[in-house]
Scaffold this motif. Structure first.
Motif, PDB file in Angstrom:
ATOM      1  N   GLU A 150      -0.728  13.330  -1.638  1.00 23.74           N
ATOM      2  CA  GLU A 150      -1.081  11.939  -1.905  1.00 23.74           C
ATOM      3  C   GLU A 150      -2.003  11.435  -0.798  1.00 23.74           C
ATOM      4  O   GLU A 150      -1.656  10.556  -0.020  1.00 23.74           O
ATOM      5  N   THR A 151      -3.194  12.018  -0.742  1.00 26.64           N
ATOM      6  CA  THR A 151      -4.165  11.710   0.299  1.00 26.64           C
ATOM      7  C   THR A 151      -5.464  11.217  -0.345  1.00 26.64           C
ATOM      8  O   THR A 151      -5.608  11.254  -1.574  1.00 26.64           O
ATOM      9  N   MET A 152      -6.409  10.836   0.475  1.00 29.09           N
ATOM     10  CA  MET A 152      -7.710  10.401  -0.021  1.00 29.09           C
ATOM     11  C   MET A 152      -8.477  11.548  -0.679  1.00 29.09           C
ATOM     12  O   MET A 152      -9.449  11.311  -1.389  1.00 29.09           O
ATOM     13  N   ASN A 153      -8.063  12.774  -0.469  1.00 29.17           N
ATOM     14  CA  ASN A 153      -8.700  13.915  -1.138  1.00 29.17           C
ATOM     15  C   ASN A 153      -8.284  14.020  -2.606  1.00 29.17           C
ATOM     16  O   ASN A 153      -8.931  14.713  -3.377  1.00 29.17           O
ATOM     17  N   ASN A 154      -7.224  13.337  -2.974  1.00 30.26           N
ATOM     18  CA  ASN A 154      -6.737  13.323  -4.357  1.00 30.26           C
ATOM     19  C   ASN A 154      -7.472  12.183  -5.079  1.00 30.26           C
ATOM     20  O   ASN A 154      -7.317  11.021  -4.720  1.00 30.26           O
ATOM     21  N   PRO A 155      -8.271  12.492  -6.104  1.00 28.06           N
ATOM     22  CA  PRO A 155      -9.064  11.449  -6.771  1.00 28.06           C
ATOM     23  C   PRO A 155      -8.233  10.293  -7.339  1.00 28.06           C
ATOM     24  O   PRO A 155      -8.683   9.146  -7.303  1.00 28.06           O
ATOM     25  N   VAL A 156      -7.042  10.576  -7.833  1.00 34.65           N
ATOM     26  CA  VAL A 156      -6.185   9.523  -8.390  1.00 34.65           C
ATOM     27  C   VAL A 156      -5.730   8.579  -7.279  1.00 34.65           C
ATOM     28  O   VAL A 156      -5.778   7.356  -7.421  1.00 34.65           O
ATOM     29  N   ILE A 157      -5.297   9.159  -6.166  1.00 36.34           N
ATOM     30  CA  ILE A 157      -4.847   8.358  -5.016  1.00 36.34           C
ATOM     31  C   ILE A 157      -6.021   7.574  -4.431  1.00 36.34           C
ATOM     32  O   ILE A 157      -5.893   6.398  -4.104  1.00 36.34           O
ATOM     33  N   ARG A 158      -7.171   8.232  -4.320  1.00 32.86           N
ATOM     34  CA  ARG A 158      -8.361   7.564  -3.778  1.00 32.86           C
ATOM     35  C   ARG A 158      -8.695   6.326  -4.608  1.00 32.86           C
ATOM     36  O   ARG A 158      -8.927   5.242  -4.061  1.00 32.86           O
ATOM     37  N   LYS A 159      -8.717   6.460  -5.924  1.00 29.56           N
ATOM     38  CA  LYS A 159      -9.024   5.322  -6.801  1.00 29.56           C
ATOM     39  C   LYS A 159      -8.030   4.191  -6.586  1.00 29.56           C
ATOM     40  O   LYS A 159      -8.405   3.020  -6.496  1.00 29.56           O
ATOM     41  N   LYS A 160      -6.760   4.551  -6.499  1.00 32.70           N
ATOM     42  CA  LYS A 160      -5.713   3.549  -6.314  1.00 32.70           C
ATOM     43  C   LYS A 160      -5.891   2.812  -4.973  1.00 32.70           C
ATOM     44  O   LYS A 160      -5.827   1.592  -4.915  1.00 32.70           O
ATOM     45  N   LEU A 161      -6.125   3.575  -3.898  1.00 32.40           N
ATOM     46  CA  LEU A 161      -6.277   2.973  -2.575  1.00 32.40           C
ATOM     47  C   LEU A 161      -7.553   2.136  -2.453  1.00 32.40           C
ATOM     48  O   LEU A 161      -7.589   1.166  -1.699  1.00 32.40           O
ATOM     49  N   GLU A 162      -8.574   2.534  -3.184  1.00 27.10           N
ATOM     50  CA  GLU A 162      -9.821   1.777  -3.155  1.00 27.10           C
ATOM     51  C   GLU A 162      -9.802   0.625  -4.153  1.00 27.10           C
ATOM     52  O   GLU A 162     -10.781  -0.105  -4.267  1.00 27.10           O
ATOM     53  N   GLY A 163      -8.696   0.465  -4.888  1.00 21.60           N
ATOM     54  CA  GLY A 163      -8.554  -0.632  -5.840  1.00 21.60           C
ATOM     55  C   GLY A 163      -9.402  -0.472  -7.083  1.00 21.60           C
ATOM     56  O   GLY A 163      -9.782  -1.455  -7.716  1.00 21.60           O
ATOM     57  N   LYS A 164      -9.701   0.762  -7.455  1.00 27.27           N
ATOM     58  CA  LYS A 164     -10.563   1.014  -8.622  1.00 27.27           C
ATOM     59  C   LYS A 164      -9.783   1.521  -9.827  1.00 27.27           C
ATOM     60  O   LYS A 164     -10.364   2.032 -10.760  1.00 27.27           O
ATOM     61  N   ASP A 165      -8.465   1.397  -9.798  1.00 26.48           N
ATOM     62  CA  ASP A 165      -7.698   1.897 -10.953  1.00 26.48           C
ATOM     63  C   ASP A 165      -7.457   0.853 -12.005  1.00 26.48           C
ATOM     64  O   ASP A 165      -7.647  -0.277 -11.905  1.00 26.48           O
TER      65      ASP A 165
END
Length: 165
Positions: A150-165
């Motif tokens: 569950e890191t920024m390397n995971n595209p799903v997690i990245r989207k969530k953390l960047e508020g793009k989900d």
């Protein structure tokens, strides 16, 4: 026969490179004798990450793990350190030092707070901080998220953390 010869030559070259690196006085992978278990001064370009083997050339996300015997291991990304430490027999007793982004000093990694979306050398996203802010997590949660991917390397997690989900 030619294929076997080519593979043999490549293996010889790889062994030669590793032997040359091992004899280098400049590269440090583990430093013995740190019985006080204090963070050691790291010089850019002279230390090698104990997890991935890359040269440490960014000191903003550096961490050190000191075993009870005084062996100090170096890392250029806190996520890699957390992953590496998981299976070590001394994991519970090791002293962890992380470079704090807010105070620019080494702090105890077990009581540090970690962001999840910093731009770290390996892209995991875990920046260490001495002072807590909204969204920061503790060491145990950071390590768990690292081990789960569950890191920024995971595209799903990245989207969530960047508020793009």
């Amino acid at each position: 026969m030619k294929n076997i010869l080519v593979v043999f030559i490549i293996i010889i070259i790889i062994i030669g490179v590793f032997l040359a690196l091992g004899k280098s006085d400049q590269m440090v992978v583990v430093k013995e004798g740190n019985t006080k278990q204090l963070p050691l001064k790291i010089k850019k370009g002279h230390y090698q990450d104990s997890d991935c083997g890359m040269i440490i050339d960014d000191l903003n996300f550096v961490s050190q793990v000191v075993s009870p015997k005084g062996n100090t291991y170096f890392f250029h990304d806190h996520g890699g350190m957390a992953k590496w430490l998981k299976d070590k027999p001394f994991a519970k007793d090791a002293r962890i030092w992380v470079k704090s982004l807010d105070t620019k000093k080494y702090i105890n990694g077990r009581v540090a707070y970690f962001s999840r979306d910093d731009k770290t050398p390996m892209g995991y996203g875990f920046g260490a901080y001495e002072f807590k802010k909204d969204g920061f997590i503790d060491f145990d949660e950071m390590q768990l998220k690292m081990l789960r991917g569950e890191t920024m390397n995971n595209p799903v997690i990245r989207k969530k953390l960047e508020g793009k989900d």
